[in-house]
Enzyme design. Sequence first.
Site, PDB file in Angstrom:
ATOM      1  CG  HIS A  33      35.626  29.611  35.786  1.00  0.00           C
ATOM      2  ND1 HIS A  33      35.314  30.271  34.671  1.00  0.00           N
ATOM      3  CD2 HIS A  33      36.530  30.307  36.315  1.00  0.00           C
ATOM      4  CE1 HIS A  33      36.089  31.400  34.184  1.00  0.00           C
ATOM      5  NE2 HIS A  33      36.886  31.387  35.560  1.00  0.00           N
TER       6      HIS A  33
ATOM      7  CG  HIS B  77      40.949  29.586  33.800  1.00  0.00           C
ATOM      8  ND1 HIS B  77      42.012  30.243  34.958  1.00  0.00           N
ATOM      9  CD2 HIS B  77      40.116  30.517  34.058  1.00  0.00           C
ATOM     10  CE1 HIS B  77      41.411  31.376  35.440  1.00  0.00           C
ATOM     11  NE2 HIS B  77      40.207  31.459  35.009  1.00  0.00           N
TER      12      HIS B  77
ATOM     13  CD  GLU C 109      39.335  33.282  31.709  1.00  0.00           C
ATOM     14  OE1 GLU C 109      38.335  32.694  31.975  1.00  0.00           O
ATOM     15  OE2 GLU C 109      39.954  34.048  32.213  1.00  0.00           O
TER      16      GLU C 109
HETATM   17  C1  GLA Z   1      38.206  34.308  35.497  1.00  0.00           C
HETATM   18  C2  GLA Z   1      37.217  35.142  36.155  1.00  0.00           C
HETATM   19  C3  GLA Z   1      37.819  35.903  37.417  1.00  0.00           C
HETATM   20  C4  GLA Z   1      38.280  34.733  38.224  1.00  0.00           C
HETATM   21  C5  GLA Z   1      39.205  33.656  37.679  1.00  0.00           C
HETATM   22  C6  GLA Z   1      39.528  32.687  38.662  1.00  0.00           C
HETATM   23  O1  GLA Z   1      39.178  34.556  34.988  1.00  0.00           O
HETATM   24  O2  GLA Z   1      37.091  36.125  35.309  1.00  0.00           O
HETATM   25  O3  GLA Z   1      37.047  36.662  37.883  1.00  0.00           O
HETATM   26  O4  GLA Z   1      37.184  34.114  38.806  1.00  0.00           O
HETATM   27  O5  GLA Z   1      38.751  33.196  36.592  1.00  0.00           O
HETATM   28  O6  GLA Z   1      40.149  33.008  39.871  1.00  0.00           O
END
Ligand code: GLA
Length: 378
Positions: A132, A206, A343
Site C-alpha cells: 500500500h 480502502h 479495493e
Molecule cells: C489490504 C490487504 C490486506 C491488509 C489490508 C490492511 O486489503 O490485502 O492484506 O494488508 O489491506 O490491513
Amino acid sequence: MTNLYLKLVIIILPLIIIGCNNKKVETMIEKSLYGKLPDGREVYQFTLKNNSGMKVNIINYGAIVTSIIVPDKNGKLEDVTLGYDSLSGYINDNSYQGAIVGRYGNRIGKGKFKLDDKEYQLTINDGENHLHGGKFGFNKVLWNAEIVSGLSEPAIKLTYISPDGEEGYPGNVIISVTYTLTNKNELRIDYKGTTDKPTILNPTHHSYFNLSGNPLNTILDHQLTIEADTFTPVDKGLITTGEIKSVDKTPMDFRTPFAIGARINDNFEQLTFGKGYDHNWVLRNYNGQLRKAVELYEPVSGRLMTVFTDQPGMQFYSGNFLDGSIKGKNGINYQYRTGLCLEAQCFPDSPNKPEFPSVTLRPGQEYKQTTIYQFSTR
Ligand code: GLA
C-alpha cells in the site's frame, strides 16, 4: 404578446433552475477545521450532502473518507464505515482506514520491480514485502483540497505531488482524486495521475464497510456477489503466484450471492493463507469502461452497496487483521471481521508479473480510474 411571454418563460426558466442548483451545491459542502498535524499544518473536513439524505465526510489528510451515512430500508441514517473520531486516530492508524492508498495498492514482492531494465527498491513495510505505498504512502500525507464548483452535485478535488524517489518510486507524480456525492446515493471516485519519469501507479480506496451500521456486528452475514469467474491465487506471504484460477467449485465463487461467513472457514489453502478472504478477483469484461463489479447486501438493514469500476481487478479483504486492538469511532474496539474492503485496482504484484495488466505510467500519459460505491436498499 402571449407568444413572446411564453418564449421568455421557456428561455428564462431553465436558467433560473440551473442558477438555483449551482447555488445549492455550495451549500451542500461544509468545510471545517478537523485538526492539526504535529508540524502545525491544518487538516480540513469536508461534509458532502446530497438531495437524497446521504452524507459523506472526507478529510484532506490521506484523502480519507471518515464516514458514509446512508439510510437503511426504513430510512434510518447510519454510518456504514469504520474509522476514528479524530485526526490522531488516523495519524496512528496502520490499517489504512478510509484512505486512498498508493502509489501502489496492495503488495509488491520484496518491494522490488524492474522498469526499462532499471531495478527499483521500495520501502519494505509488510514482512519482506511492500504494501500500500510504503510507510508514508498517500494515506499519510496532506493533500491539497478544493471544492469543485459549477457541478450540480457536491464534489471535492484532492491533489498530491509525490516527489521523485518517495518510498523508492521513480518520478514526480501528480495525483488527483475527485470525490463526488451524486443524487443517486453514489460516492464516485475519479483518479488522475501524471509523471515526469517512467514509473508505476496503481492507487485504490480502502474504506472498511459494515452495512449493518453497527460495527459491533461482524460482516459475516453480508451477502456478496463478485462479477468474476477467476481470481489470482497467492503464496503464504500473500504475493500473487502469477496464476489465474477458476473460482468454480471453490469458496472463492461469488458469481451468485453468498454470505461471506458461509465458507470463510473452509479447509481451502487460499483461505488459510489469507486468514480468510484477502484476494484479488479478475473482473469480467475488462475494457477500460465502467461496469458493475460487486454487490454487497446486508439483509437486516436491507442496505445494498453496488460497486462499479473500470479496473481489471477487485481485492476483497474480509477484515482478517482486525483483532480488537484498534479503538475506533465511539470508543468501539474493532474486532475480527467487523469491516470489509473492496479495493478496485490492477492485480497485486503486477510489476513482477508481465502476464498481468500493466501499471506502468510514462511521461505524456495520463493515469485514470473511476470507481463508484452506490448505496440503495432492498
Ligand atoms: C489490504 C490487504 C490486506 C491488509 C489490508 C490492511 O486489503 O490485502 O492484506 O494488508 O489491506 O490491513
